[in-house]
Structure formats: structure tokens, C-alpha cells
Design an enzyme around this catalytic site. Structure first.
Site, PDB file in Angstrom:
ATOM      1  N   HIS A 154      -9.864  10.020   2.352  1.00  0.00           N
ATOM      2  CA  HIS A 154      -9.055   8.959   1.517  1.00  0.00           C
ATOM      3  C   HIS A 154      -9.386   9.329  -0.371  1.00  0.00           C
ATOM      4  CE1 HIS A 154      -8.943   4.678  -0.577  1.00  0.00           C
ATOM      5  NE2 HIS A 154      -8.150   3.889   0.570  1.00  0.00           N
ATOM      6  N   ARG A 157      -2.311   9.250   8.619  1.00  0.00           N
ATOM      7  CA  ARG A 157      -2.174   7.763   9.007  1.00  0.00           C
ATOM      8  C   ARG A 157      -1.083   7.381   7.312  1.00  0.00           C
ATOM      9  NH1 ARG A 157      -5.527   3.327   8.257  1.00  0.00           N
ATOM     10  NH2 ARG A 157      -6.528   4.530   8.094  1.00  0.00           N
ATOM     11  N   HIS A 183     -12.186  10.266   5.589  1.00  0.00           N
ATOM     12  CA  HIS A 183     -11.827   8.287   6.182  1.00  0.00           C
ATOM     13  C   HIS A 183     -11.658   8.361   6.756  1.00  0.00           C
ATOM     14  CE1 HIS A 183     -10.825   4.198   4.975  1.00  0.00           C
ATOM     15  NE2 HIS A 183      -9.390   4.190   5.864  1.00  0.00           N
ATOM     16  N   ARG A 219      -1.212   9.405   0.526  1.00  0.00           N
ATOM     17  CA  ARG A 219      -2.916   9.840   0.520  1.00  0.00           C
ATOM     18  C   ARG A 219      -2.889  11.161   0.505  1.00  0.00           C
ATOM     19  NH1 ARG A 219      -6.329   5.132   4.671  1.00  0.00           N
ATOM     20  NH2 ARG A 219      -5.297   4.068   3.154  1.00  0.00           N
ATOM     21  N   GLU A 274       0.939  -0.528  -0.146  1.00  0.00           N
ATOM     22  CA  GLU A 274      -0.052   0.360  -0.235  1.00  0.00           C
ATOM     23  C   GLU A 274       0.684   0.949  -0.268  1.00  0.00           C
ATOM     24  OE1 GLU A 274      -4.482  -1.479   2.054  1.00  0.00           O
ATOM     25  OE2 GLU A 274      -2.976  -0.393   3.109  1.00  0.00           O
TER      26      GLU A 274
HETATM   27  P1  FAD Z   1     -14.260   1.577  14.977  1.00  0.00           P
HETATM   28  O1  FAD Z   1     -14.433   0.394  14.256  1.00  0.00           O
HETATM   29  O2  FAD Z   1     -14.904   2.066  14.218  1.00  0.00           O
HETATM   30  O3  FAD Z   1     -16.274   1.225  15.893  1.00  0.00           O
HETATM   31  C1  FAD Z   1     -16.316   2.232  16.837  1.00  0.00           C
HETATM   32  C2  FAD Z   1     -17.476   1.663  17.528  1.00  0.00           C
HETATM   33  O4  FAD Z   1     -18.042   2.780  18.266  1.00  0.00           O
HETATM   34  C3  FAD Z   1     -18.842   1.069  16.703  1.00  0.00           C
HETATM   35  O5  FAD Z   1     -19.441  -0.193  16.898  1.00  0.00           O
HETATM   36  C4  FAD Z   1     -20.033   1.788  16.999  1.00  0.00           C
HETATM   37  O6  FAD Z   1     -21.550   1.593  16.771  1.00  0.00           O
HETATM   38  C5  FAD Z   1     -20.081   2.413  18.139  1.00  0.00           C
HETATM   39  N1  FAD Z   1     -20.204   3.653  18.478  1.00  0.00           N
HETATM   40  C6  FAD Z   1     -19.704   5.054  18.081  1.00  0.00           C
HETATM   41  N2  FAD Z   1     -20.507   5.504  18.365  1.00  0.00           N
HETATM   42  C7  FAD Z   1     -21.237   4.840  19.958  1.00  0.00           C
HETATM   43  C8  FAD Z   1     -22.345   6.089  21.212  1.00  0.00           C
HETATM   44  N3  FAD Z   1     -22.248   6.863  21.538  1.00  0.00           N
HETATM   45  N4  FAD Z   1     -22.699   4.359  21.841  1.00  0.00           N
HETATM   46  C9  FAD Z   1     -22.596   3.278  22.113  1.00  0.00           C
HETATM   47  N5  FAD Z   1     -21.705   2.609  20.467  1.00  0.00           N
HETATM   48  C10 FAD Z   1     -20.820   3.772  20.287  1.00  0.00           C
HETATM   49  N6  FAD Z   1      -7.445   1.040   8.669  1.00  0.00           N
HETATM   50  C11 FAD Z   1      -7.158  -0.055   8.862  1.00  0.00           C
HETATM   51  O7  FAD Z   1      -5.922  -0.225   9.473  1.00  0.00           O
HETATM   52  N7  FAD Z   1      -6.833  -1.362   7.416  1.00  0.00           N
HETATM   53  C12 FAD Z   1      -8.013  -1.116   6.263  1.00  0.00           C
HETATM   54  O8  FAD Z   1      -7.980  -2.348   5.664  1.00  0.00           O
HETATM   55  C13 FAD Z   1      -8.419   0.117   6.459  1.00  0.00           C
HETATM   56  N8  FAD Z   1      -9.121   0.053   5.815  1.00  0.00           N
HETATM   57  C14 FAD Z   1     -11.012   0.903   6.158  1.00  0.00           C
HETATM   58  C15 FAD Z   1     -12.490   0.481   5.026  1.00  0.00           C
HETATM   59  C16 FAD Z   1     -12.823   1.300   5.412  1.00  0.00           C
HETATM   60  C17 FAD Z   1     -14.083   1.615   5.095  1.00  0.00           C
HETATM   61  C18 FAD Z   1     -13.296   2.277   6.974  1.00  0.00           C
HETATM   62  C19 FAD Z   1     -14.417   2.849   6.734  1.00  0.00           C
HETATM   63  C20 FAD Z   1     -11.499   2.302   7.759  1.00  0.00           C
HETATM   64  C21 FAD Z   1     -10.736   1.672   6.618  1.00  0.00           C
HETATM   65  N9  FAD Z   1      -9.832   1.910   8.398  1.00  0.00           N
HETATM   66  C22 FAD Z   1      -8.872   0.485   7.561  1.00  0.00           C
HETATM   67  C23 FAD Z   1      -9.817   2.534   9.462  1.00  0.00           C
HETATM   68  C24 FAD Z   1     -10.230   1.750  10.056  1.00  0.00           C
HETATM   69  O9  FAD Z   1     -11.180   0.258  10.127  1.00  0.00           O
HETATM   70  C25 FAD Z   1     -10.068   2.277  11.077  1.00  0.00           C
HETATM   71  O10 FAD Z   1      -9.699   3.452  12.298  1.00  0.00           O
HETATM   72  C26 FAD Z   1     -10.958   1.567  12.457  1.00  0.00           C
HETATM   73  O11 FAD Z   1     -11.467   0.114  12.524  1.00  0.00           O
HETATM   74  C27 FAD Z   1     -11.411   1.891  13.547  1.00  0.00           C
HETATM   75  O12 FAD Z   1     -11.777   1.298  14.922  1.00  0.00           O
HETATM   76  P2  FAD Z   1     -12.654   1.046  15.970  1.00  0.00           P
HETATM   77  O13 FAD Z   1     -12.341  -0.014  17.134  1.00  0.00           O
HETATM   78  O14 FAD Z   1     -11.364   2.737  16.861  1.00  0.00           O
HETATM   79  O15 FAD Z   1     -13.402   2.684  15.840  1.00  0.00           O
HETATM   80  C1  SIN Z   2      -8.369   1.239   1.964  1.00  0.00           C
HETATM   81  O1  SIN Z   2      -7.685  -0.180   2.109  1.00  0.00           O
HETATM   82  O2  SIN Z   2      -7.207   1.522   1.476  1.00  0.00           O
HETATM   83  C2  SIN Z   2      -8.041   1.480   3.306  1.00  0.00           C
HETATM   84  C3  SIN Z   2      -6.986   1.069   4.330  1.00  0.00           C
HETATM   85  C4  SIN Z   2      -6.692   1.771   5.441  1.00  0.00           C
HETATM   86  O3  SIN Z   2      -7.735   2.782   5.503  1.00  0.00           O
HETATM   87  O4  SIN Z   2      -5.792   1.550   6.198  1.00  0.00           O
END
Ligand code: FAD
Ligand code: SIN
Length: 555
Positions: A248, A390, A355, A294, A125
Site C-alpha cells: 500500500h 488487487r 498490505h 497501487r 478509489e
Molecule cells: P482477517 O480479517 O485478517 O482475519 C483473519 C483471522 O484469522 C483473524 O481473526 C486472525 O486472528 C485469525 N488467525 C490468523 N492466524 C491464526 C491462527 N494460527 N489460529 C487461529 N486464528 C488465526 N480491503 C478492502 O476490501 N477494503 C478496505 O477498505 C481495506 N482496508 C484495509 C485496511 C487495513 C489496515 C488492512 C490491514 C487491510 C485492508 N483491506 C481492505 C484488506 C482486507 O481488510 C483484508 O484482506 C480482509 O479483511 C481479510 O479478511 P480475512 O477474513 O481473510 O482475514
Molecule cells: C484503503 O483504505 O486504502 C485500503 C483499501 C483496500 O486495501 O482495499
């Protein structure tokens, strides 16, 4: 299934006690729950269902220095280079080195990532100097959450409460017996089936993820409205680096299709960007072409869209064999096919979208915030691992490493606390709803406000910013806040949409004020009126808290 809190006491003040409360069911919250449950009773609440999170939709993979030609030092170097001088190097070292056992453990727990012989199949990547991304096709997030959720479900000491919307952190701010300067957090208020309840905890972990939904174009699912950032700020947490929102380069731009990401891995596997005239353009902007950082690719796409007057550019992966595409990008193939596009033969219309949030609740490497008993991890937290930008696939790694650390540290704190919960005043809005659920007028009002926030942020606080536009948005957000004031002070308002709107306004203001303060361009923050980095003056961080004006602090 009925939420057990609602079933508990339908008449009086509702409260639920736990040792460790975890808010959020993405990778950070789930991993924290598993660590915390080793020595404590855990309650994990989540806004909708366990599977709904940014994590679930993650595509590209998890960056980890496990490949034969890779080293921890190289991964640290790439991460800090992307972070453009603002990374906390100690936090990065911890993420990269502890990331190796965290990923190994995930594989051990059954994550069925792609393999090549005896090693995971590492992909490339942007801005990584090695192929170091482990993945499951283009559905790495789904595989990761499936494994973690199954483990959480099999852990007796973890109670999961779905459809439980956290509103505000409970603190001793109003307690008459409070003598210390440092606030303590004792859990949250939350909405459960149109009632506001107290969930009291000896230690609380915020793992509420990101805020992409405050922008009209985003890769993020509906739950990502920035609730945790806003609740933390209202409770007095230090918020840091809030100007750094990552866009993104490639979200799908197709009539009728929902927000959907086209993974960077498509460019990692040779995908080319073309403008509407069919011209490849990335070489004009960066020597690494499509695999430039990015922020560079997003800005280049925006410029090409402006130059050609066309609302998107195209991503071309048609030169790859059909079998390869189907195996490597099954989710992207299926989703685009559903909207009439065959990526084996068609160009993919794409444009940038919000993103990821680099900034957030300031924590140390033990995930402690400035509130006693409150921990934060994952996207809502800012340990400083990402700096101003990031590196792709470092977020899931961060969630696994700092999620586990948060679970362990919060549990140790909880175990040091007295058995009986302290006498914290119950907020006046707690209790059964007296009013009918929000009516149509409130819904229309909140939806209109949400859209107004999104439009003004997109116009002035997105890929390119300048002082005049930021001031304009600041004024608009202040007006919107004033208009919403009567709703905020009405204790009968207990609907998720209104509170989400308030949260969106709170975070939009933090981002705009921080972006105005940083008069330079660095990483994901680009100011057209200050187009270059200003070292060493701005090798510092913008700190924002509820009670203090913006402050610029050393790294
Ligand atoms: P999240 O996974 O967003 O979880 C947050 C949780 O909190 C959810 O369950 C939500 O419902 C809950 N929540 C929110 N507000 C409240 C509330 N008020 N009360 C109760 N619960 C609440 N990163 C990578 O490293 N690799 C990748 O390939 C990658 N691909 C991505 C693709 C997409 C489409 C997206 C959107 C992001 C991607 N990212 C990637 C970034 C990464 O996925 C996220 O930054 C990471 O998953 C965040 O994890 P988290 O546990 O902090 O939050
Ligand atoms: C992607 O698959 O392009 C998202 C990866 C990331 O946000 O880390």
C-alpha cells in the site's frame, strides 16, 4: 472467560469434535460461520480475540456495483485490468455479481454505512472507473465486523473459541489404512493455554487472513503472520501466485506511532502526494496521478524517497474543509492527532508498507482446496479474483462472497461424512505441556529470527526485486531455517512465538522462490532485471507445494 477446551480435560489428550471448523474471525471466517450454521454445528477458533483481524482495521470500504451509473461488466473490467492478465474471469464474475446481494444483506443486517439520500454514499478509489465504494467513514472494517460478530454471537449453533492458535492441519497422511491418493483434512492441532489440543472436524475452513507482519513496514495488525498459508503448505496444499504481495503506498511514518494505514480514500477525495521538497510528483509516473494503480504509486514513492534521500513522502489533504475531513476520516484524524499531527493543517508523513497477499491456497470457486474436507476463503485463499494486483476494496467483497460459499460447501461436505470421527493418529506433540512456557532465551531467539526475516524481505523481496537480491534472501532464509531446526524438532516447544517464526519462514521462502521463478514484471511483482511483462510466456501462474519443486501452470 476460560477456554472450554482447556477446561474439558486438563490431564489427558485434549480433543474437541465439531461438524464444521472455521479458523479465523475476519470477514471471511465470520461470514462462513453464518452460512455453515444454517445446517451444521460450527466451531470458530481465533488466535486472539474475535475482533482482532485485518478486517477490523479496513478503512476505505467495500467495492460493489450498486451505483446508478455502474454495471457488473464495468466492475469486472476494472478488476481484471488491475489483475494484469492473471485473473480467473469466472471467479471475478462470481465475486462481482454475488457481491451485490452479499452487501445488500449486510446493510439489511444493520451495517450503518454512509448514505446520501436513498443510496449509499459511494466513494472513489484508485483504478475504479466509477464511484463504487460503500463505506462507514474510514472505519468500514470495524462496522462490518461489529455486524457480523453480533450475528455470530446470536447464533446458537456457533461455538466461538478465542485465544486458540491453530498450528497444523490434521490429515490422514500417516494413517495406515489410507488408500487414496488425495489427502483428507480432519481439523487442526491448536495451542490453548500452553497445551496442544486436537480439534477434529468433518470439514475445515481456513480463513486466517494475510501475512503483512513478515515485513517490517506494514498496514497489518500483529495477528497477520501468515499462519494459515504455512500450515496449508506443510499439509500438502497447492499454493499459487505467492510472488504477488501488494504494497500500500501510504502507511503512516511517524516516530512512536504504530503501523497505521492512511486510506487510499484520502487520495480518492483529492489528497496530493508531495516529496520532501514540496514537489508534487505523481504526474511524472502515471497519467492518473495519485489515483494510479497501487504498485505504480508505491514504486513512485520509493523512487522519490531514494532520489531525495528522505525516508518518507507527504500526503496533503489540507485543502479540504475541516468539517469534511472530520466526518469522512474520523479514525485517521483521531489517530494522527494522538501523535501530534493535525491533518487539517499538517502534511501526513507516509511511505509504502506490505498490505495484502494476492496469492495463497489454490481453491476453485466452490472454495475447495486439493485436500478433501479442507476449504479456504478470504485473504489466505487464492481463487484468482485478484490476479497480479488487487483493486482497492475488492477484498472485503471477496470475503463476503467466498466466505458464504465456503460455509455452504463445507457444510454440505460435513453432512456427507459418517457420524463417528475417523481413527486419525494423535500427533505426538498433543497433550499438556511438560516444560515451562518458553523461556527468555527462546523468546529472544524467535524475535531475532523474525526481525532477520523482515529485514531481508524488505531489502530484496518487496516493492522492487532482482535476481541477485532474491538469491541472497533465499540463502539467508535457508540459513535461518537450519538454525531454527533444533527448536522445531523439540516436542516440548509449545509457544505461539516459535510457531509463528516457523510460519513466517515458510511463507517467506514461498514468496522468494516464486518471485525468483517469475522472470518478468507484472502487477505487484516488479523485477528490475526483467522490467516489463512478458506475454504470453508469463500469462501463467507459479504453483508451489511441499513435495514438488516449483511448477509453472496455465491460467
Ligand atoms: P482477517 O480479517 O485478517 O482475519 C483473519 C483471522 O484469522 C483473524 O481473526 C486472525 O486472528 C485469525 N488467525 C490468523 N492466524 C491464526 C491462527 N494460527 N489460529 C487461529 N486464528 C488465526 N480491503 C478492502 O476490501 N477494503 C478496505 O477498505 C481495506 N482496508 C484495509 C485496511 C487495513 C489496515 C488492512 C490491514 C487491510 C485492508 N483491506 C481492505 C484488506 C482486507 O481488510 C483484508 O484482506 C480482509 O479483511 C481479510 O479478511 P480475512 O477474513 O481473510 O482475514
Ligand atoms: C484503503 O483504505 O486504502 C485500503 C483499501 C483496500 O486495501 O482495499
Amino acid at each position: 472467560m476460560e477456554n472450554p477446551i482447556a477446561a474439558m480435560n486438563p490431564e489427558g489428550h485434549l480433543s474437541w469434535d465439531t461438524d464444521v471448523l472455521i479458523i479465523g474471525s475476519g470477514a471471511a471466517g465470520l461470514r462462513a460461520a453464518l452460512a455453515a450454521s444454517e445446517h451444521a454445528d460450527v466451531t470458530l477458533i481465533t488466535k486472539t480475540t474475535l475482533t482482532e483481524s485485518n478486517t477490523h482495521y479496513a478503512q476505505g470500504g467495500i467495492a460493489v456495483a450498486m451505483n446508478l451509473d455502474d454495471t457488473i461488466a464495468l466492475h469486472i473490467k476494472d478488476t481484471t485490468a488491475a489483475g494484469a492478465g492473471l485473473c480467473d474471469v469466472k471467479a471475478v464474475e462470481m465475486m462481482v455479481s454475488e457481491g451485490i446481494p452479499r452487501v445488500a444483506e449486510l446493510l439489511d443486517w444493520g451495517a450503518n454505512f454512509d448514505w446520501e439520500g436513498t443510496l449509499p454514499r459511494f466513494t472513489q478509489e484508485a483504478a475504479h472507473s466509477r464511484r463504487r465504494i460503500v463505506h462507514k467513514g474510514d472505519a468500514t472494517g470495524r462496522e462490518t465486523t461489529d455486524v457480523l460478530i453480533q450475528r455470530v454471537r446470536n447464533t446458537e449453533r456457533i461455538q466461538v473459541l478465542q485465544n486458540t492458535f491453530a498450528i497444523d492441519l490434521l490429515t490422514d497422511a500417516d494413517a495406515s489404512e489410507r488408500h487414496e491418493d488425495i489427502l483428507t483434512c480432519y481439523g487442526v492441532t491448536a495451542i490453548v493455554e500452553e497445551q496442544i489440543v486436537c480439534i477434529r472436524a468433518k470439514a475445515t475452513i481456513l480463513a486466517t487472513g494475510g501475512l503483512g507482519r513478515i515485513y517490517p513496514c506494514t498496514s497489518n495488525p500483529k495477528v497477520a503472520t501468515g499462519d494459515g498459508f504455512a500450515a496449508a503448505w506443510r499439509a500438502g496444499c497447492e499454493m499459487i501466485d505467492m510472488e504477488f504481495v501488494q504494497f500500500h503506498p501510504t502507511t503512516l511514518f511517524l516516530d512512536g506511532a504504530p503501523n497505521f494505514l492512511i486510506s487510499e480514500a484520502v487520495r480518492g477525495e483529492g489528497g496530493k502526494l508531495l516529496n520532501i521538497r514540496g514537489e508534487r510528483f505523481m504526474e511524472k509516473y502515471h497519467e492518473k496521478g495519485e489515483l494510479a494503480p497501487r504498485d505504480v504509486v508505491s514504486r513512485a514513492i520509493q523512487i522519490e524517497m531514494d532520489l531525495t534521500g528522505f525516508p518518507c513522502v507527504y500526503l496533503d489533504i489540507t485543502h479540504k474543509p475541516k468539517d469534511f475531513i472530520l466526518e469522512r476520516f474520523p479514525t485517521i484524524s483521531d489517530t494522527t492527532k494522538h501523535y501530534g499531527l493535525d491533518i487539517n493543517i499538517d502534511l501526513i508523513p507516509v511511505r509504502p508498507g506490505a498490505h495484502f497477499m494476492m496469492g495463497g491456497i489454490r481453491t476453485n470457486t466452490d472454495t475447495q482446496t486439493n485436500l478433501k474436507g479442507l476449504y479456504a476463503c478470504g485473504e489466505v485463499a487464492c481463487t484468482g479474483v485478484h490476479g497480479a494486483n488487487r483493486l482497492a476494496s475488492n477484498s472485503l467483497l471477496e470475503c463476503l462472497v467466498y466466505g458464504a460459499r465456503a460455509g455452504t460447501n463445507a457444510t454440505a461436505f460435513a453432512r456427507s461424512q459418517p457420524e463417528d470421527p475417523p481413527n486419525i493418529p494423535v500427533p505426538s506433540n498433543v497433550g499438556p505441556s511438560l516444560a515451562p512456557p518458553a523461556g527468555e532465551a527462546v523468546e529472544t531467539h524467535t524475535e531475532a529470527t523474525k526481525n532477520a526475516i523482515r529485514e531481508t524481505l524488505w531489502e530484496n523481496v518487496s516493492i522492487e526485486r532482482n535476481g541477485e537480491g532474491l538469491q541472497e534472501t533465499l540463502a539467508e532464509l535457508q540459513d535461518l531455517t537450519a538454525n531454527l531446526e533444533n527448536l522445531l524438532t523439540n516436542p516440548e516447544v509449545k509457544d505461539v512465538a516459535t510457531i509463528e517464526t516457523v510460519n513466517m519462514l515458510n511463507v517467506a521462502l514461498m514468496i522468494t522462490q516464486s518471485a525468483l521463478t517469475r522472470t518478468e514484471s507484472r502487477g505487484a511483482h516488479y523485477r528490475a532485471d526483467f522490467p516489463t511483462p512478458n506475454d504470453p510466456t508469463w500469462q501463467r501462474r507459479v504453483l508451489i507445494t511441499r513435495d514438488n519443486p516449483l511448477e509453472v501452470v496455465p491460467l
